[in-house]
Enzyme design. Structure first.
Site, PDB file in Angstrom:
ATOM      1  N   HIS A  12       0.850  -1.187   0.000  1.00 38.86           N
ATOM      2  CA  HIS A  12       0.000   0.000   0.000  1.00 38.86           C
ATOM      3  C   HIS A  12       0.890   1.242   0.000  1.00 38.86           C
ATOM      4  O   HIS A  12       1.393   1.645   1.043  1.00 38.86           O
ATOM      5  CB  HIS A  12      -0.907   0.009   1.230  1.00 38.86           C
ATOM      6  CG  HIS A  12      -1.932  -1.080   1.213  1.00 38.86           C
ATOM      7  ND1 HIS A  12      -3.004  -1.065   0.343  1.00 38.86           N
ATOM      8  CD2 HIS A  12      -2.055  -2.217   1.936  1.00 38.86           C
ATOM      9  CE1 HIS A  12      -3.739  -2.145   0.544  1.00 38.86           C
ATOM     10  NE2 HIS A  12      -3.194  -2.872   1.490  1.00 38.86           N
ATOM     11  N   HIS A  54      -0.586  -6.727  -5.527  1.00 35.31           N
ATOM     12  CA  HIS A  54      -0.688  -7.984  -4.785  1.00 35.31           C
ATOM     13  C   HIS A  54      -0.045  -9.099  -5.591  1.00 35.31           C
ATOM     14  O   HIS A  54      -0.123  -9.106  -6.827  1.00 35.31           O
ATOM     15  CB  HIS A  54      -2.166  -8.317  -4.555  1.00 35.31           C
ATOM     16  CG  HIS A  54      -2.423  -9.757  -4.224  1.00 35.31           C
ATOM     17  ND1 HIS A  54      -2.985 -10.639  -5.129  1.00 35.31           N
ATOM     18  CD2 HIS A  54      -2.204 -10.461  -3.094  1.00 35.31           C
ATOM     19  CE1 HIS A  54      -3.085 -11.828  -4.561  1.00 35.31           C
ATOM     20  NE2 HIS A  54      -2.634 -11.752  -3.329  1.00 35.31           N
ATOM     21  N   ASN A  80       0.794 -13.542  -5.189  1.00 39.27           N
ATOM     22  CA  ASN A  80       0.753 -14.770  -4.399  1.00 39.27           C
ATOM     23  C   ASN A  80       1.128 -15.940  -5.282  1.00 39.27           C
ATOM     24  O   ASN A  80       0.571 -16.111  -6.367  1.00 39.27           O
ATOM     25  CB  ASN A  80      -0.658 -14.988  -3.814  1.00 39.27           C
ATOM     26  CG  ASN A  80      -0.779 -16.326  -3.100  1.00 39.27           C
ATOM     27  OD1 ASN A  80      -1.150 -17.331  -3.697  1.00 39.27           O
ATOM     28  ND2 ASN A  80      -0.445 -16.352  -1.826  1.00 39.27           N
ATOM     29  N   TYR A  81       2.111 -16.731  -4.831  1.00 42.71           N
ATOM     30  CA  TYR A  81       2.426 -17.991  -5.515  1.00 42.71           C
ATOM     31  C   TYR A  81       2.432 -19.086  -4.468  1.00 42.71           C
ATOM     32  O   TYR A  81       2.945 -18.892  -3.365  1.00 42.71           O
ATOM     33  CB  TYR A  81       3.750 -17.886  -6.285  1.00 42.71           C
ATOM     34  CG  TYR A  81       3.598 -16.911  -7.431  1.00 42.71           C
ATOM     35  CD1 TYR A  81       2.958 -17.301  -8.612  1.00 42.71           C
ATOM     36  CD2 TYR A  81       4.010 -15.586  -7.304  1.00 42.71           C
ATOM     37  CE1 TYR A  81       2.753 -16.387  -9.646  1.00 42.71           C
ATOM     38  CE2 TYR A  81       3.805 -14.670  -8.334  1.00 42.71           C
ATOM     39  CZ  TYR A  81       3.173 -15.084  -9.502  1.00 42.71           C
ATOM     40  OH  TYR A  81       2.943 -14.189 -10.518  1.00 42.71           O
ATOM     41  N   HIS A  88       0.879  -5.499 -17.350  1.00 47.21           N
ATOM     42  CA  HIS A  88       0.404  -6.656 -18.117  1.00 47.21           C
ATOM     43  C   HIS A  88       1.472  -7.171 -19.082  1.00 47.21           C
ATOM     44  O   HIS A  88       1.647  -8.385 -19.228  1.00 47.21           O
ATOM     45  CB  HIS A  88      -0.886  -6.297 -18.870  1.00 47.21           C
ATOM     46  CG  HIS A  88      -2.111  -6.514 -18.045  1.00 47.21           C
ATOM     47  ND1 HIS A  88      -2.761  -7.717 -17.987  1.00 47.21           N
ATOM     48  CD2 HIS A  88      -2.778  -5.685 -17.211  1.00 47.21           C
ATOM     49  CE1 HIS A  88      -3.795  -7.618 -17.156  1.00 47.21           C
ATOM     50  NE2 HIS A  88      -3.839  -6.393 -16.669  1.00 47.21           N
TER      51      HIS A  88
END
Lengths: 342, 342
Positions: free
Chosen positions: A103, A113, A115-116, A147
């Site tokens: 943030h 964000h 996450n793996y 992207h």
């Protein structure tokens, strides 16, 4: 279903990958921030496993950032996962993952964000993960850069991934009660294993119907490990240039208030919909580590609507809807009048 | 199960009661605040019904307060309710309710919530409701006053209610992942009808095992209507004296920061656990009206712990645990050293 067993050292290898990812991300973010430092808390879980949580607070760039590694085990997976993996019923499970939420202070900088994660449970194992960007103010170039970098990482393993994981991300990070995506998305995947469907989301047509149909990349353990490594490694290059480009811009109370308001959507998504948060709370995870994704300061305002034609309206109308960021030329025309390009 | 049908004008009578409750509460709160005024939005729901939402913002006493009346209908109740009321399956349903959440400015003043509701669905009908108090700073007298007033209202209909509805409230407003109650509680009841169990919560022993066992008040439609009327009518007397007693106290940044931090728990409860919020979001309710319960400004802080021996620690250790507010004499000894009495 019969699944090829993972390599004998699968857990060690994924653990090493994910701890290394945590290390490299934290080092990169400290260098970027220049002032803030991560504080580490190691913790153990009574039912098995533990983790190391790292939180940076009140930095120059980051109001709060958390990067968490965990490795946990248990007797029975929660029903929300067993519904997708009935073969895991009655088996001990193992899960390891690295997750991160940042943030920033400046409203011009997007929240991000990542996450793996990797699961083993009896006869089955699978990979999941992704990264997504949530801007408070619209900058087309930033969405495109994020992207393009993730697409490059996916493509380096197989060009069949991004066309499915990009729309899956839009679908997953969707606030039904608001009719909004959480932000401009990125990539999302779950339950990845050699034999199963590439897309395992909720849409009966599936992103594969939209793009990438027929292209099913080979997904043995090594390929999926490489995918996590490539995408995880792409995080700093996908995000740091955005910060470097926008960090010098001044902002005022208007931008701060809109940022705090939009952060409310982040809280709503994480507490109502997020699979990782719900998994953590259901499996007696460490509450402070799970909820470090919540923003340090948040505002709700009843019946707020941004002024027509404002940048706040452009954010709401364009940057919380699924868009073909890399292919739709008309986005430029819509963003240019609002200074949301370049 | 065969249930005596409700009176022919049941819906009209409950609607009149609940709209009248909304009116009287709003009038009382405007008089108390002295500056803030409620803004009303009427809304319709595509599937049937609608409501009137009233929100007061930036008043003298109240940073935000919302009082919502709604009357909605639909084809099928959501699974979360059908699990408790399988007889309603396949029947059109009707529900009406008034709910309220107040977030005062001063950290010395508690947040308070109220909800009274009535359902009809084919062969079944039931009443639910309650009120609970969430202080940010501990004042024993305030918790006692709130409970004594609600107990008086319950007792005016039947003395069998409070001994069950008080512990049910502690059980319902519980944040599992924090190991805390939301505040000092009050009363909570649901699925009340003539034939069924008085207690229908999750604890297999049930509050009735603790207190009030054997006392099952007669619960025909009229008695349950009277219970809602008595408890709803007790709200202003239960809360206004607390505000009048504490409104003159000055506060500083320390108290404000702790209030904002504790408001985070309110958000966590409402988005993760609250039955009303989940029902509203599941049945395509008006999002802005459902989420008006969220505080206007909220703070999260990673791994915060209050200083030992402080008032903030007393709040956390004593006022977020189930207590026998009206009977346990030792509370006085624990509160007195912290100025938390009188």
């Amino acid at each position: 279903m019969t699944l090829t067993p993972p390599p004998a050292d699968s857990r060690q290898r994924m653990k090493a990958l994910l701890m290394g990812l945590q290390d490299s991300i934290c080092a990169g973010l400290e260098a970027l921030d220049g002032e803030g430092r991560f504080r580490e808390d190691s913790w153990e879980r009574p039912e098995g496993g533990g983790g190391r949580s790292r939180v940076l607070r009140e930095g120059r760039i980051f109001e709060q950032g958390g990067v968490n590694f965990s490795e946990v085990e248990g007797e029975n997976l929660p029903p929300s996962i067993l519904g997708q993996r009935p073969e895991a019923e009655g088996h001990r499970w193992f899960a390891t993952g690295t997750s991160m939420v940042l943030h920033p202070r400046s409203p011009w900088l997007p929240t991000v964000h990542l996450n793996y994660r990797y699961f083993e449970a009896g006869p089955v194992w699978w990979f999941g993960g992704g990264a997504d960007l949530t801007p408070y103010y619209p900058f087309l170039e930033d969405a495109q850069h994020f992207h393009a970098t993730l697409k490059g990482a996916c493509d380096s393993v197989d060009p069949g991934y991004y066309p499915v994981f990009k729309p899956w991300c839009d679908e997953y990070f969707f606030l039904k009660h608001r009719g909004e995506t959480r932000g401009v998305g990125g990539i999302f995947y779950d339950y990845q294993e050699p034999g199963g469907a590439l897309y395992r989301g909720q849409d009966p047509r599936g992103p594969a119907a939209v793009a990438g149909a027929g292209l099913t990349p080979p997904r043995d353990w090594e390929a999926l490990h490489n995918l996590a490594a490539a995408c995880g490694g792409a995080f700093l290059p996908s995000y740091v240039p955005i910060v470097e480009r926008r960090q010098g811009l001044a902002w005022g109370d208007r931008e701060r208030q809109f940022q705090l308001y939009r952060r409310g959507r982040y809280v709503e998504f994480n507490l109502v919909f997020d699979r990782g948060t719900i998994f953590g709370l259901q499996t007696n995870g460490r509450t402070e580590s799970i909820l470090m994704s919540l923003p340090p300061l948040v505002r709700w305002e009843y019946a707020y609507t941004p002024e027509a034609g404002s940048r706040e309206a452009l954010l709401t109308d364009l940057f919380t809807r699924p868009q073909d960021w890399l292919g739709d030329g008309s986005l430029l025309e819509r963003c240019a009048p609002h200074g949301a390009v370049g």
